[in-house]
Write a protein that holds these residues in place. Sequence first.
Motif, PDB file in Angstrom:
ATOM      1  N   THR A   1       2.124 -14.787   8.170  1.00 33.98           N
ATOM      2  CA  THR A   1       3.449 -14.485   7.617  1.00 33.98           C
ATOM      3  C   THR A   1       4.525 -15.320   8.280  1.00 33.98           C
ATOM      4  N   LEU A   2       4.416 -15.543   9.577  1.00 33.97           N
ATOM      5  CA  LEU A   2       5.418 -16.326  10.298  1.00 33.97           C
ATOM      6  C   LEU A   2       5.505 -17.767   9.788  1.00 33.97           C
ATOM      7  N   LYS A   3       4.470 -18.231   9.116  1.00 32.04           N
ATOM      8  CA  LYS A   3       4.460 -19.601   8.604  1.00 32.04           C
ATOM      9  C   LYS A   3       4.966 -19.691   7.169  1.00 32.04           C
ATOM     10  N   GLN A   4       5.250 -18.546   6.551  1.00 28.53           N
ATOM     11  CA  GLN A   4       5.675 -18.534   5.160  1.00 28.53           C
ATOM     12  C   GLN A   4       7.176 -18.800   5.027  1.00 28.53           C
ATOM     13  N   ALA A   5       7.569 -19.293   3.855  1.00 26.40           N
ATOM     14  CA  ALA A   5       8.986 -19.531   3.559  1.00 26.40           C
ATOM     15  C   ALA A   5       9.608 -18.266   2.973  1.00 26.40           C
ATOM     16  N   GLY A   6      10.926 -18.232   2.954  1.00 26.36           N
ATOM     17  CA  GLY A   6      11.633 -17.103   2.365  1.00 26.36           C
ATOM     18  C   GLY A   6      11.808 -15.948   3.334  1.00 26.36           C
ATOM     19  N   SER A   7      12.157 -14.791   2.772  1.00 30.67           N
ATOM     20  CA  SER A   7      12.403 -13.598   3.583  1.00 30.67           C
ATOM     21  C   SER A   7      11.078 -12.962   3.992  1.00 30.67           C
ATOM     22  N   ILE A   8      10.837 -12.891   5.294  1.00 31.45           N
ATOM     23  CA  ILE A   8       9.577 -12.337   5.806  1.00 31.45           C
ATOM     24  C   ILE A   8       9.808 -11.148   6.726  1.00 31.45           C
ATOM     25  N   GLY A   9      11.059 -10.818   6.985  1.00 29.94           N
ATOM     26  CA  GLY A   9      11.367  -9.762   7.945  1.00 29.94           C
ATOM     27  C   GLY A   9      10.785  -8.416   7.568  1.00 29.94           C
ATOM     28  N   ARG A  10      10.912  -8.036   6.278  1.00 30.95           N
ATOM     29  CA  ARG A  10      10.397  -6.723   5.859  1.00 30.95           C
ATOM     30  C   ARG A  10       8.878  -6.669   5.988  1.00 30.95           C
ATOM     31  N   ARG A  11       8.214  -7.759   5.650  1.00 26.16           N
ATOM     32  CA  ARG A  11       6.758  -7.808   5.769  1.00 26.16           C
ATOM     33  C   ARG A  11       6.336  -7.641   7.226  1.00 26.16           C
ATOM     34  N   LEU A  12       7.017  -8.332   8.116  1.00 23.79           N
ATOM     35  CA  LEU A  12       6.692  -8.212   9.536  1.00 23.79           C
ATOM     36  C   LEU A  12       6.980  -6.809  10.054  1.00 23.79           C
ATOM     37  N   ASP A  13       8.055  -6.213   9.585  1.00 18.33           N
ATOM     38  CA  ASP A  13       8.384  -4.853  10.015  1.00 18.33           C
ATOM     39  C   ASP A  13       7.305  -3.868   9.571  1.00 18.33           C
ATOM     40  N   PHE A  14       6.788  -4.059   8.370  1.00 17.88           N
ATOM     41  CA  PHE A  14       5.690  -3.214   7.892  1.00 17.88           C
ATOM     42  C   PHE A  14       4.449  -3.390   8.770  1.00 17.88           C
ATOM     43  N   LEU A  15       4.154  -4.632   9.143  1.00 18.34           N
ATOM     44  CA  LEU A  15       2.994  -4.884   9.997  1.00 18.34           C
ATOM     45  C   LEU A  15       3.159  -4.221  11.361  1.00 18.34           C
ATOM     46  N   MET A  16       4.384  -4.154  11.869  1.00 16.26           N
ATOM     47  CA  MET A  16       4.608  -3.483  13.148  1.00 16.26           C
ATOM     48  C   MET A  16       4.263  -2.003  13.046  1.00 16.26           C
ATOM     49  N   GLN A  17       4.550  -1.386  11.890  1.00 13.71           N
ATOM     50  CA  GLN A  17       4.177   0.015  11.694  1.00 13.71           C
ATOM     51  C   GLN A  17       2.662   0.176  11.712  1.00 13.71           C
ATOM     52  N   GLU A  18       1.959  -0.778  11.091  1.00 14.43           N
ATOM     53  CA  GLU A  18       0.496  -0.726  11.073  1.00 14.43           C
ATOM     54  C   GLU A  18      -0.061  -0.942  12.480  1.00 14.43           C
ATOM     55  N   PHE A  19       0.520  -1.884  13.212  1.00 13.56           N
ATOM     56  CA  PHE A  19       0.103  -2.103  14.601  1.00 13.56           C
ATOM     57  C   PHE A  19       0.236  -0.808  15.404  1.00 13.56           C
ATOM     58  N   ASN A  20       1.370  -0.178  15.251  1.00 15.80           N
ATOM     59  CA  ASN A  20       1.645   1.029  16.023  1.00 15.80           C
ATOM     60  C   ASN A  20       0.675   2.155  15.665  1.00 15.80           C
ATOM     61  N   ARG A  21       0.309   2.253  14.389  1.00 18.46           N
ATOM     62  CA  ARG A  21      -0.643   3.280  13.967  1.00 18.46           C
ATOM     63  C   ARG A  21      -2.007   3.071  14.628  1.00 18.46           C
TER      64      ARG A  21
END
Length: 286
Positions: free
Chosen positions: A230-250
């Motif tokens: 995701t960090l290598k993708q163009a455009g808005s990626i913040g929401r995607r990364l925030d969702f992944l942080m929730q999955e990491f935490n789970r």
Amino acid sequence: MTHSMTGFARTQREYAWGVLSCEIRSVNHRYLEPSFRLPDSLRAIEGTLRDQLKNQLGRGKVEITFFTQQAQSDSHRIDEAALQALAQLLATAEHILPNVAPVNPLEALRWPGVLQAQELDGEQLAHAAQQMMGDTLTVLQASRAREGASLAQHIQARLQSMSTHVKALRAQMPNLVAAQQAKLSQKIMNLQVEVENDRLAQELVIIAQKADVTEELDRLDTHIAEAQHTLKQAGSIGRRLDFLMQEFNREANTLSSKAITGGVTQVAVELKVLIEQMREQIQNIE
């Protein structure tokens, strides 16, 4: 390229009629929230400027300010009709009051309506403002890209640390489970009680099942790979990364609940620290 939502840009240009400048400030926000501060001469093109902004930015609280300053020689003009009317009034006053002192020309210019502000060419000003908006957004995006690259480096470093912890724990798990099973067998021996072999085998299997975190480790590896992608993708990626942080935490919470030794608990704690550090950085990513 990763972009931060925090940035500042300012451009200024001189024209024959005066000076035009533009400032854009942006901070993190869940959505795109623009705010315009425009002189009256530019109010008509606010919608056009807003569209320019939307085409460039995806998220952030953005404040856009335009300033205009007319050249001194073009900033005012004399209303000759108003000045002639004033002259007639003065002539009448002098006829009635022959001893009245003559009027200073500078005082005459202060008379309401005599000196008027020169209006700028609306079409020319609008064209200049739209061009400057584009130039300022380019500068802002460069600023946001530089900070975004720095944020991405910090996040990548923490993802790598997480991967190292996951790999180490995966390698240790067979030994940890075996040690826990041996500990149970030793306790039974110390108690000097007889336990059926089938019953003991069943308890050892239960320990192995409760301690099995293979799925959690697999999902953590998957989430790490997705975050790096995701960090290598163009455009808005913040929401995607925030969702992944929730999955990491789970997964980290599940890992902690299945911990059979202090070492596993410590790894879960380390993962949570890394996740929280990344979450703070991601709050600024577009």
